[in-house]
Design a protein around this motif. Structure first.
Motif, PDB file in Angstrom:
ATOM      1  N   HIS A  82     -30.383 -17.128 -27.456  1.00 30.37           N
ATOM      2  CA  HIS A  82     -30.194 -16.553 -25.906  1.00 30.37           C
ATOM      3  C   HIS A  82     -29.012 -16.892 -25.345  1.00 30.37           C
ATOM      4  CE1 HIS A  82     -34.422 -15.066 -25.703  1.00 30.37           C
ATOM      5  NE2 HIS A  82     -34.797 -15.838 -26.331  1.00 30.37           N
ATOM      6  N   PHE A  83     -28.313 -17.981 -25.914  1.00 32.42           N
ATOM      7  CA  PHE A  83     -26.995 -18.114 -25.495  1.00 32.42           C
ATOM      8  C   PHE A  83     -25.976 -18.540 -26.616  1.00 32.42           C
ATOM      9  CE2 PHE A  83     -30.573 -20.198 -23.520  1.00 32.42           C
ATOM     10  CZ  PHE A  83     -30.483 -19.763 -22.085  1.00 32.42           C
ATOM     11  N   PRO A  84     -25.626 -17.362 -27.363  1.00 29.56           N
ATOM     12  CA  PRO A  84     -24.969 -17.508 -28.588  1.00 29.56           C
ATOM     13  C   PRO A  84     -23.532 -18.027 -28.619  1.00 29.56           C
ATOM     14  CG  PRO A  84     -25.392 -15.169 -27.964  1.00 29.56           C
ATOM     15  CD  PRO A  84     -26.204 -15.944 -27.059  1.00 29.56           C
ATOM     16  N   ARG A  85     -22.704 -17.524 -27.506  1.00 32.39           N
ATOM     17  CA  ARG A  85     -21.439 -18.235 -27.121  1.00 32.39           C
ATOM     18  C   ARG A  85     -21.343 -19.611 -26.981  1.00 32.39           C
ATOM     19  NH1 ARG A  85     -18.536 -16.700 -23.264  1.00 32.39           N
ATOM     20  NH2 ARG A  85     -20.251 -15.587 -22.243  1.00 32.39           N
ATOM     21  N   LEU A  86     -22.303 -20.137 -26.089  1.00 37.12           N
ATOM     22  CA  LEU A  86     -22.498 -21.436 -25.886  1.00 37.12           C
ATOM     23  C   LEU A  86     -22.688 -22.134 -27.038  1.00 37.12           C
ATOM     24  CD1 LEU A  86     -22.236 -23.668 -23.490  1.00 37.12           C
ATOM     25  CD2 LEU A  86     -24.888 -23.031 -23.300  1.00 37.12           C
ATOM     26  N   ALA A  87     -23.646 -21.727 -27.949  1.00 40.85           N
ATOM     27  CA  ALA A  87     -24.253 -22.516 -28.820  1.00 40.85           C
ATOM     28  C   ALA A  87     -23.224 -22.705 -30.091  1.00 40.85           C
ATOM     29  CB  ALA A  87     -25.453 -21.878 -29.562  1.00 40.85           C
ATOM     30  N   ALA A  88     -22.493 -21.453 -30.120  1.00 38.17           N
ATOM     31  CA  ALA A  88     -21.390 -21.314 -31.195  1.00 38.17           C
ATOM     32  C   ALA A  88     -20.201 -22.434 -31.013  1.00 38.17           C
ATOM     33  CB  ALA A  88     -21.009 -20.050 -31.372  1.00 38.17           C
ATOM     34  N   GLY A  89     -20.306 -22.964 -29.879  1.00 46.09           N
ATOM     35  CA  GLY A  89     -19.035 -23.636 -29.273  1.00 46.09           C
ATOM     36  C   GLY A  89     -19.273 -25.261 -29.843  1.00 46.09           C
ATOM     37  N   ASN A  90     -20.660 -25.611 -30.053  1.00 40.04           N
ATOM     38  CA  ASN A  90     -21.132 -26.949 -30.631  1.00 40.04           C
ATOM     39  C   ASN A  90     -20.694 -27.232 -31.972  1.00 40.04           C
ATOM     40  OD1 ASN A  90     -21.940 -29.445 -30.572  1.00 40.04           O
ATOM     41  ND2 ASN A  90     -24.100 -29.002 -30.342  1.00 40.04           N
ATOM     42  N   THR A  91     -19.675 -26.976 -32.498  1.00 38.68           N
ATOM     43  CA  THR A  91     -18.952 -27.123 -33.832  1.00 38.68           C
ATOM     44  C   THR A  91     -19.372 -28.417 -34.403  1.00 38.68           C
ATOM     45  OG1 THR A  91     -17.049 -27.361 -33.204  1.00 38.68           O
ATOM     46  CG2 THR A  91     -17.497 -25.134 -33.504  1.00 38.68           C
ATOM     47  N   ASP A  92     -19.296 -29.224 -33.920  1.00 39.65           N
ATOM     48  CA  ASP A  92     -19.313 -30.963 -34.278  1.00 39.65           C
ATOM     49  C   ASP A  92     -20.821 -31.475 -34.181  1.00 39.65           C
ATOM     50  OD1 ASP A  92     -16.636 -30.869 -34.852  1.00 39.65           O
ATOM     51  OD2 ASP A  92     -16.134 -31.544 -32.653  1.00 39.65           O
ATOM     52  N   ASN A  93     -21.745 -30.403 -33.988  1.00 41.74           N
ATOM     53  CA  ASN A  93     -23.122 -30.780 -33.810  1.00 41.74           C
ATOM     54  C   ASN A  93     -23.647 -32.018 -32.747  1.00 41.74           C
ATOM     55  OD1 ASN A  93     -25.736 -30.209 -34.832  1.00 41.74           O
ATOM     56  ND2 ASN A  93     -25.640 -31.784 -36.215  1.00 41.74           N
TER      57      ASN A  93
END
Length: 222
Positions: free
Chosen positions: A164-175
């Protein structure tokens, strides 16, 4: 497979909608048993599973006298009625006592979290808007966000956010832990940082941002 069994299959065997509540005025067998359940597509109905988990957490808080349905979910009375009427048996609506509650206005912190999520929500998707409200409200609770949503683990939360928030989630590259990540994004949007270290690897509090979000799911059946 019955419709109720299909919904429970979505939750990987965990009790959905009212787990752990044994002393409700109406027995859960009454709420979950008779009623006509809507058809469930096991391939795509992850959203309905998440809503069932959230509503189950809401029922727990209602039973404990900790919150009303609107306070627990961040949704309006109208939105809750629509969700329950569309997705769950007719008798279920009475468990939420919606006729006795008012819409709960979000505070400033919740508004900021909601705004962040809405800014990254899928365009024109009413489900994404509702999940933004739910996540912003549940993020104010003290436990891991996935637990406060009633989910089984962090993986399910990551899937929800990626959907539902793909761009936001994709930014969490370091988990990073999701709540920490949300607040970091809010800081960045305002042009400042609450972190004093030059880099995460140099920070004494790194573990609080990146440590595994462990814990037993509230949905695990004995």
């Amino acid at each position: 497979m019955s419709n109720l069994a299909q919904v429970r299959a979505l939750s990987k065997g965990r009790t959905v909608l009212g787990a752990g509540i044994s002393d409700r005025p109406r027995q859960l067998s009454e709420l979950l048993g008779p009623g006509t359940w809507p058809s469930v597509d096991l391939k795509m109905d992850f959203d309905q599973y998440v809503l069932a988990c959230v509503l189950s957490r809401a029922l727990e808080e209602i039973d404990a006298g900790e919150a009303t349905a609107t306070e627990a979910t961040g949704l309006s009375q109208v939105e809750l009625r629509d969700i329950v009427n569309r997705s769950f048996p007719a008798p279920t609506i009475h468990a939420f006592c919606l006729e006795d509650v008012n819409d709960a206005e979000p505070g400033m912190e919740e508004e900021l979290l909601r705004g962040l999520l809405l800014a990254h929500a899928r365009p024109g998707d009413s489900a994404s808007v509702r999940f933004a409200k739910i996540i912003a409200r549940r993020a104010l609770r003290h436990d891991h966000l996935w637990r406060e949503l009633g989910l089984f683990d962090r993986v399910e939360l990551s899937r929800l956010l990626s959907t539902h928030f793909p761009r936001l989630a994709a930014g969490n590259t370091d988990n990073m832990r999701w709540k920490r990540y949300f607040y970091r994004k809010l800081c960045e949007a305002e042009g400042f940082s609450l972190c004093t270290a030059a880099a995460c690897q140099e920070c004494k509090e790194m573990a609080s941002c990146f440590a595994p979000e462990e814990g037993e799911s509230i949905r695990v059946e004995p």
